[in-house]
Scaffold this motif. Structure first.
Motif, short mmCIF file in Angstrom:
data_model
loop_
_atom_site.label_atom_id
_atom_site.label_comp_id
_atom_site.label_asym_id
_atom_site.label_seq_id
_atom_site.Cartn_x
_atom_site.Cartn_y
_atom_site.Cartn_z
N PHE A 45 0.70 -1.23 -0.01
CA PHE A 45 -0.09 -0.01 0.05
C PHE A 45 0.94 1.26 0.19
O PHE A 45 2.04 1.30 0.50
CB PHE A 45 -0.86 0.05 1.28
N ASP A 46 0.32 2.37 -0.52
CA ASP A 46 1.01 3.50 -0.85
C ASP A 46 0.77 4.58 0.77
O ASP A 46 -0.07 3.90 1.40
CB ASP A 46 0.87 4.42 -1.85
N ASP A 47 1.11 5.65 0.79
CA ASP A 47 1.07 6.52 1.98
C ASP A 47 -0.60 6.79 2.17
O ASP A 47 -0.96 7.04 3.29
CB ASP A 47 1.71 7.84 1.80
N ASP A 48 -1.26 7.00 0.95
CA ASP A 48 -2.83 7.12 1.05
C ASP A 48 -3.54 5.87 1.45
O ASP A 48 -5.20 5.94 1.31
CB ASP A 48 -3.26 7.78 -0.12
N GLY A 49 -2.87 4.51 1.39
CA GLY A 49 -3.52 3.35 1.51
C GLY A 49 -4.19 2.64 0.37
O GLY A 49 -5.11 1.85 0.61
N ASN A 50 -3.74 3.19 -0.67
CA ASN A 50 -3.97 2.50 -2.13
C ASN A 50 -3.27 1.31 -2.25
O ASN A 50 -2.17 1.17 -1.89
CB ASN A 50 -3.85 3.64 -3.24
N GLN A 51 -3.93 0.15 -2.56
CA GLN A 51 -3.15 -1.02 -2.99
C GLN A 51 -2.30 -0.74 -4.27
O GLN A 51 -3.02 -0.59 -5.24
CB GLN A 51 -4.24 -2.18 -2.78
N VAL A 52 -1.01 -1.23 -4.18
CA VAL A 52 -0.19 -0.80 -5.34
C VAL A 52 0.58 -2.19 -5.72
O VAL A 52 0.97 -2.17 -6.87
CB VAL A 52 0.86 0.19 -5.11
N TRP A 53 0.36 -3.34 -5.21
CA TRP A 53 0.72 -4.55 -5.71
C TRP A 53 0.14 -5.67 -4.75
O TRP A 53 -0.47 -5.56 -3.67
CB TRP A 53 2.15 -4.71 -5.61
N GLY A 54 0.01 -6.84 -5.16
CA GLY A 54 -0.60 -7.93 -4.75
C GLY A 54 -2.07 -8.26 -5.15
O GLY A 54 -2.52 -7.60 -6.00
N VAL A 55 -2.60 -9.58 -4.78
CA VAL A 55 -3.79 -10.01 -5.37
C VAL A 55 -4.91 -9.08 -4.55
O VAL A 55 -4.74 -8.99 -3.47
CB VAL A 55 -3.94 -11.27 -5.00
N LYS A 56 -5.96 -8.61 -5.29
CA LYS A 56 -6.89 -7.94 -4.79
C LYS A 56 -7.99 -8.62 -4.10
O LYS A 56 -8.75 -8.32 -3.24
CB LYS A 56 -7.42 -6.84 -5.69
N ALA A 57 -8.35 -9.51 -4.82
CA ALA A 57 -9.89 -10.38 -4.46
C ALA A 57 -9.62 -11.43 -3.42
O ALA A 57 -10.67 -11.49 -2.72
CB ALA A 57 -10.04 -11.04 -5.79
N GLY A 58 -8.43 -11.79 -3.18
CA GLY A 58 -8.31 -12.81 -1.98
C GLY A 58 -6.90 -13.43 -1.99
O GLY A 58 -5.93 -13.14 -3.00
#
Length: 205
Positions: A153-166
């Protein structure tokens, strides 16, 4: 900044085996992941140190991951005869940067899992692909499946890598028994897992 979404359908294997024992009794495991068709080219190699949780924490097992200093020397470590592996004292000397620590608890009766846990709130520092921190979740199921979920995650809490669904779901090979891997007193021999994985990945350019 553009974001690229990829949907992948992959076959991976995860292989782990004991590598050394520390002075305090902690067990050091070697773990690698590779695509099913190219097992000789692992894309992830780690050491995992497994030990009982400190008494002040409400957990049963502490699992910490570390980078490997001479990583090329460890490719296909578990597949090799023991006399062709680095010696335990060499392994200990190659423990690199601490990456994450997960605290596992035994699952309540009636749940599918034996152990489950995650990194502490806020995760651990991570600078890969625009991240500032990463989190990890881990579950060991009664049918010997392993579920892992690593995200950045970045400073704003946005996911920037990794699986999103599970999480990734690794199924054991027919001869494997993985349920006791995270017991501080029981470490089985070499294990092998593979499963087709479908998920959405987010990559930031």
């Amino acid at each position: 900044m553009p974001v690229l979404l990829l949907t992948l359908f992959l076959a991976r294997r995860m292989l782990t085996c004991p590598a050394a024992e520390m002075v305090d009794g902690s067990k050091l495991l070697y773990l690698e992941q590779a695509f099913w068709r190219t097992p000789q080219k692992p894309f992830r190699q780690r050491f995992y140190m497994v030990k009982p949780c400190p008494k002040e924490l409400k957990c049963d097992v502490e699992v910490s991951s570390y980078a490997i200093r001479e990583v090329e020397e460890y490719k296909n470590f578990c597949d090799r005869p023991r006399d062709q592996r680095p010696l335990p004292e060499e392994v200990i000397g190659d423990i690199g940067e601490h990456l994450t620590t997960i605290h596992l608890r035994r699952c309540d009766r009636g749940k599918r899992c034996l152990y489950e846990g995650s990194t502490p709130p806020g995760g651990f520092p991570n600078s890969w692909n625009g991240a500032t921190y990463s989190t990890s979740e881990l579950a060991v199921l009664k049918n010997n499946e392993i579920h892992t979920w690593d995200r950045g995650f970045d400073d704003d809490g946005n996911q920037v890598w990794g699986v999103k669904a599970g999480p990734y779901e690794f199924k054991p090979a027919p001869s494997s028994s993985y349920s006791d891997m995270f017991s501080p007193l029981n470490f089985p021999p070499q294990q092998f897992f593979e499963k087709r994985i479908e998920g959405s990945f987010v990559l930031q350019e």
